[in-house]
Scaffold this motif. Structure first.
Motif, PDB file in Angstrom:
ATOM      1  N   THR A 417      26.497  27.063  38.080  1.00 26.39           N
ATOM      2  CA  THR A 417      27.431  26.863  39.187  1.00 26.39           C
ATOM      3  C   THR A 417      27.119  25.515  39.841  1.00 26.39           C
ATOM      4  O   THR A 417      26.062  24.929  39.589  1.00 26.39           O
ATOM      5  CB  THR A 417      27.259  27.962  40.248  1.00 26.39           C
ATOM      6  N   ARG A 419      26.255  24.861  42.867  1.00 25.18           N
ATOM      7  CA  ARG A 419      25.029  24.921  43.676  1.00 25.18           C
ATOM      8  C   ARG A 419      23.792  24.908  42.784  1.00 25.18           C
ATOM      9  O   ARG A 419      22.760  24.343  43.131  1.00 25.18           O
ATOM     10  CB  ARG A 419      25.030  26.175  44.537  1.00 25.18           C
ATOM     11  N   SER A 420      23.911  25.560  41.641  1.00 27.46           N
ATOM     12  CA  SER A 420      22.772  25.609  40.731  1.00 27.46           C
ATOM     13  C   SER A 420      22.504  24.231  40.124  1.00 27.46           C
ATOM     14  O   SER A 420      21.354  23.860  39.887  1.00 27.46           O
ATOM     15  CB  SER A 420      23.056  26.635  39.632  1.00 27.46           C
ATOM     16  N   CYS A 423      20.697  22.360  42.692  1.00 25.46           N
ATOM     17  CA  CYS A 423      19.314  22.846  42.709  1.00 25.46           C
ATOM     18  C   CYS A 423      18.505  22.186  41.581  1.00 25.46           C
ATOM     19  O   CYS A 423      17.376  21.739  41.779  1.00 25.46           O
ATOM     20  CB  CYS A 423      19.311  24.368  42.564  1.00 25.46           C
ATOM     21  N   PHE A 470      14.683  30.658  43.828  1.00 30.99           N
ATOM     22  CA  PHE A 470      15.362  29.769  42.869  1.00 30.99           C
ATOM     23  C   PHE A 470      14.818  29.878  41.445  1.00 30.99           C
ATOM     24  O   PHE A 470      15.369  29.280  40.528  1.00 30.99           O
ATOM     25  CB  PHE A 470      15.293  28.315  43.351  1.00 30.99           C
TER      26      PHE A 470
ATOM     27  N   HIS B 157      17.768  37.785  43.298  1.00 33.32           N
ATOM     28  CA  HIS B 157      17.497  36.399  43.685  1.00 33.32           C
ATOM     29  C   HIS B 157      18.436  35.399  43.008  1.00 33.32           C
ATOM     30  O   HIS B 157      18.771  34.370  43.570  1.00 33.32           O
ATOM     31  CB  HIS B 157      16.049  36.030  43.367  1.00 33.32           C
ATOM     32  N   TRP B 160      21.579  33.738  44.670  1.00 30.98           N
ATOM     33  CA  TRP B 160      21.387  32.966  45.908  1.00 30.98           C
ATOM     34  C   TRP B 160      22.577  32.080  46.225  1.00 30.98           C
ATOM     35  O   TRP B 160      22.846  31.780  47.375  1.00 30.98           O
ATOM     36  CB  TRP B 160      20.112  32.130  45.827  1.00 30.98           C
ATOM     37  N   ASP B 161      23.323  31.676  45.199  1.00 33.24           N
ATOM     38  CA  ASP B 161      24.452  30.795  45.505  1.00 33.24           C
ATOM     39  C   ASP B 161      25.687  31.564  45.981  1.00 33.24           C
ATOM     40  O   ASP B 161      26.733  30.976  46.193  1.00 33.24           O
ATOM     41  CB  ASP B 161      24.772  29.860  44.332  1.00 33.24           C
TER      42      ASP B 161
END
Lengths: 485, 304
Positions: A417, A419-420, A423, A470, B157, B160-161
């Motif tokens: 994604t 956001r990933s 990260c 994470f 976990h 998280w997004d």
């Protein structure tokens, strides 16, 4: 038992607790039992090969020591080294050999040999090399032969480094194992923070970017051009983070038990040339090849031509060590070729003055980038399923011009994604900063441990929370790439 | 460093680890954007609910407590969760009963084949449960995965997004009583029922927990009805003859009512039309379908 599993998180504290509670004389027996248990968690029957290599090399130590300075000792050396290599040859190379012979035989219309396909015992390449190094060291009188078979078995099977190294010299590890190692709070703290960093690198970075790498490399026909370039660069980081992550966890775990292992990686991607890269990448394996292959072949003592040939042999063998397949051989050959070219242009590098001038900074930046690109290019052959796929990828990289995919949202098709992806990018940035520190011999771990309690604990908490949230883990955690070698 | 000081430091570190895991579990479970409303159970007025609907997402898209109240004047609650298994349904059935002495339980049957004994599917719903004997039963049932039951962060976990911290504040202000409405339609090309033949299915783990629900209902004089809401797709992991026949047989053996709205008879009785009443995802009922289904169940339970 993988490091990134809850089984290990239960196993390791148990090992440590009992290790420091037990009386001195049985500490190493406890470690030995735990190491064998650790190994048998994969495939219990494979312990036979570990025992075999241990027994052969231990016996070799006795025979070679007894016949020291006698004629025929060299023959004993050859015999024991060959015997030690038997399991590795049978499990890793016999299938490859018969397959290669069959390709030739079927080409000329002769009946082929029956195929061989056995499950490769975990870590066999690592402990075979470690036991061979012991045999040769005893022969060369560089190490005393070990008289206690249990102590020696622990040297071979010490669990933090058993399945993926670092490959240790007997004269480095055996004396440490024999020494009394009382509990040290300093070692405990350093070990813990080292392990935490290893888990971060493996679980937050390597296992996250592996999603993109797998997507791209599993279907190179669909993901051409810049997708493959991105996948190749990311694989370069994935394999680094995966292996360095493993080694860092191993180093930390051993440190807690009072053992110092060889650091296998010293910021390799900041190397300014391919020679420097191989001095910073998988250091214990490069040292093994240098000590037991390159120097016996003549090293650099027999002229430039022979030096180049020796280097090429080392890299070809290194390719085969990584995997019994032709694409690994090509990977080794490509890296060998880089070395030969570097040998030729080395004088040019030496002429450049190391100073703080703009020219030198630009030269340095360019050479680091070029080295990275060359190494990443070679990784294509390492990561691909076979040579044909690797060549298809190379062709696509040079012929498909789709630079726009990096910016038009197409990256979201690769399994992560938005956001990933952010990260992953931030984590890689942290890795680069940490590597710059390491390159300059600044120990971030030591820096943290010297801070005031509040700051130190804040860092611990942040690191733990980041890994917890994470980190990529679950019911089927990602394997370590080097476990299959 | 003295041994006492070392032990104290290790103890503090362990406490912090546990604290972080509890806190992050709480934040995650309560702030991941999703339709589950199990945590709202504890905010309901005691003994104010008479009918409970439990099941998977087919349940929370299929039964509207608001419509049910309009039609019958009886208060109900929908306790559905995405891919909620029968184990979770069973534990929540009991947990809910501790606070609400309901008289009727409607179980959406899709949870039966959904049950694989995997905590991953259930963690979002189970993690909302307050510490109780049901919670303990859940931890003991999942034995090997009890760490994930105690610290759900280990399971969730990776989501998280999807967290939205506003969810924590909004958690107790939902007024839909568990119902989730969808407004799309399957479309005209979907006309046939998924029930076409006579094949049979394997045994499911879900029946083990359905047995327990049956026992629980018998012990507490709760009327139990099995319902399968209407769907349009006929993929192997959805609902088909095999599932239908297996559940029908079970219901007959246990003397439980079973209403499968995929059966053309019930479909017609309820006025359901696949093309109009099933959502575009082909699995869940849309608002029209939920209205008709809830109305039918209301009439079935309490008459015209």
């Amino acid at each position: 038992m993988l490091f990134n599993t809850r089984e290990f998180l239960l196993f390791f504290p148990g090992v440590v607790l009992f290790y420091f509670v037990l009386p001195k004389r049985i500490k190493n027996y406890w470690l030995l039992a735990c190491s064998y248990f650790f190994y048998m968690c994969w495939e219990p029957v494979h312990v036979i090969y570990l025992l075999f290599c241990t027994a052969v090399s231990f016996l070799a130590g006795i025979v070679l020591d007894k016949n020291r300075d006698k004629k025929g000792n060299r023959a004993f050396l050859a015999l024991f080294v060959a015997a030690d290599f038997i399991p590795l040859f049978l499990f890793k190379y016999l299938g490859f050999l018969t397959e290669s012979i069959n390709t030739v035989l079927s080409g000329i219309g002769i009946k082929t040999l029956p195929g061989v396909s056995w499950l490769l015992p975990v870590g066999i390449s690592f402990y075979t090399f470690q036991t061979v190094s012991y045999i040769v060291d005893v022969y060369r009188k560089e190490t005393e032969r070990e008289k206690n078979p249990f102590q020696y078995a622990l040297f071979v099977s010490f669990f933090p480094q058993l399945v993926a190294g670092p490959i240790e010299h007997s004269h480095d590890l055996l004396p440490q194992l024999k020494k009394e190692r009382p509990f040290s709070y300093e070692n405990f703290r350093k070990g813990m923070i080292t392990m935490a960093w290893g888990f971060f690198v493996k679980m937050v970075i390597a296992d996250r970017i592996s999603v993109i790498v797998d997507t791209v490399f599993d279907d190179p026909a669909r993901y051409g051009g810049w997708f493959l370039i991105l996948g190749t660069f990311l694989f370069s980081f994935q394999i680094y983070c995966d292996f360095a992550g493993y080694t860092t966890i191993a180093l930390g775990a051993a440190r807690i038990l009072g053992i110092n292992l060889t650091d296998n990686f010293k910021a390799p991607y900041l190397s300014g040339n391919v020679n420097e890269f191989w001095n910073r990448w998988h250091i214990s394996l490069q040292r093994w090849f240098k000590d037991y292959l390159y120097i016996p072949l003549g090293g650099s003592r027999k002229g430039k031509g022979r030096t180049m040939l020796n280097k090429m042999i080392v890299f070809l063998v290194s390719g085969l060590w990584h995997g019994a397949a032709w694409h690994f051989v090509v990977w080794g050959a490509l890296n060998g070729l880089y070395q030969l070219i570097y040998e030729l242009i080395k004088p040019l590098f030496k002429k450049i003055k190391k100073d703080k001038s703009v020219f030198y900074v630009l030269w340095r930046a360019a050479s680091v980038c070029l080295t990275f690109v060359l190494i990443a290019f070679a990784w294509i052959f390492f990561r691909s399923k076979n040579i044909e796929t690797a060549l298809e990828i190379v062709r696509s990289i040079f012929t498909v011009h789709n630079f726009h995919v990096l910016f038009d949202g197409s990256l979201s098709e690769l399994g992560l994604t938005g956001r990933s992806l952010i990260c992953a990018a931030v984590s890689l940035l942290i890795l680069v900063v940490m590597d710059v520190m390491k390159y300059r011999d600044i120990s971030v771990g030591d820096w943290i441990l010297k801070r005031k309690t509040i700051l130190r604990w804040a860092i611990y908490i942040i690191l733990f929370t980041v890994i917890l949230i994470f980190g990529v883990y679950g019911d089927s955690p990602e394997q370590f790439i080097y476990f299959v070698f | 460093m003295s041994r006492k000081k070392l032990i104290l430091k290790i103890f503090i570190a362990l406490c912090m680890v546990i604290l972080i895991m509890f806190t992050s579990s709480y934040l995650f479970v309560n702030s991941i954007v999703g339709p589950t409303n199990h945590k709202d159970v504890y905010a309901l007025e005691k003994n104010s609910i008479d009918v409970l609907f439990v099941g998977s997402s087919h349940c929370y898209c299929g039964f509207s407590p608001e419509v049910f109240y309009e039609q019958t004047g009886v208060k109900s609650y929908t306790l559905g969760g995405s891919s909620q298994s029968m184990l979770s349904c069973y534990l929540w059935t009991k947990e809910f009963y501790e606070r609400q002495k309901y008289s009727t339980l409607v179980v959406e049957a899709f949870s039966i084949p959904m049950s694989h004994g995997d905590v991953g599917n259930d963690i979002h719903t189970l993690a909302s449960m307050y510490p109780s004997k049901n919670y303990m039963e859940m931890a003991l049932t999942y034995k090997r995965n009890c760490d994930k039951v105690i610290f759900p962060i280990l399971c969730v976990h990776s989501e998280w997004d999807r967290i939205d911290l506003r969810e924590i504040v909004n958690a107790y202000h939902k007024e839909n009583l568990g119902y989730v409405d969808i407004h799309s339609r399957a479309g005209e090309e979907y006309t046939e029922s998924v029930l076409k033949g006579d094949k049979d299915a394997d045994d499911y783990l879900g029946f083990t927990y359905l047995d327990k629900i049956v026992d629980f209902c018998n012990q507490n004089n709760i009327r139990l009805i099995l319902v399968k809401t209407l769907i349009a797709s006929n993929e192997s992991d959805r609902w088909d003859d095999a599932y239908h026949n297996k559940v029908s047989k079970y219901a007959k053996e246990k003397g439980i009512e079973f209403i499968d709205f995929n059966d053309p008879v019930y479909m017609e009785d309820a006025g359901l039309v696949i093309a109009e009443d099933v959502a575009a995802d082909l699995r869940h009922l849309n608002a029209d379908g939920a209205y008709k289904t809830t109305t039918y169940i209301g009439k079935h339970l309490y008459g015209e």
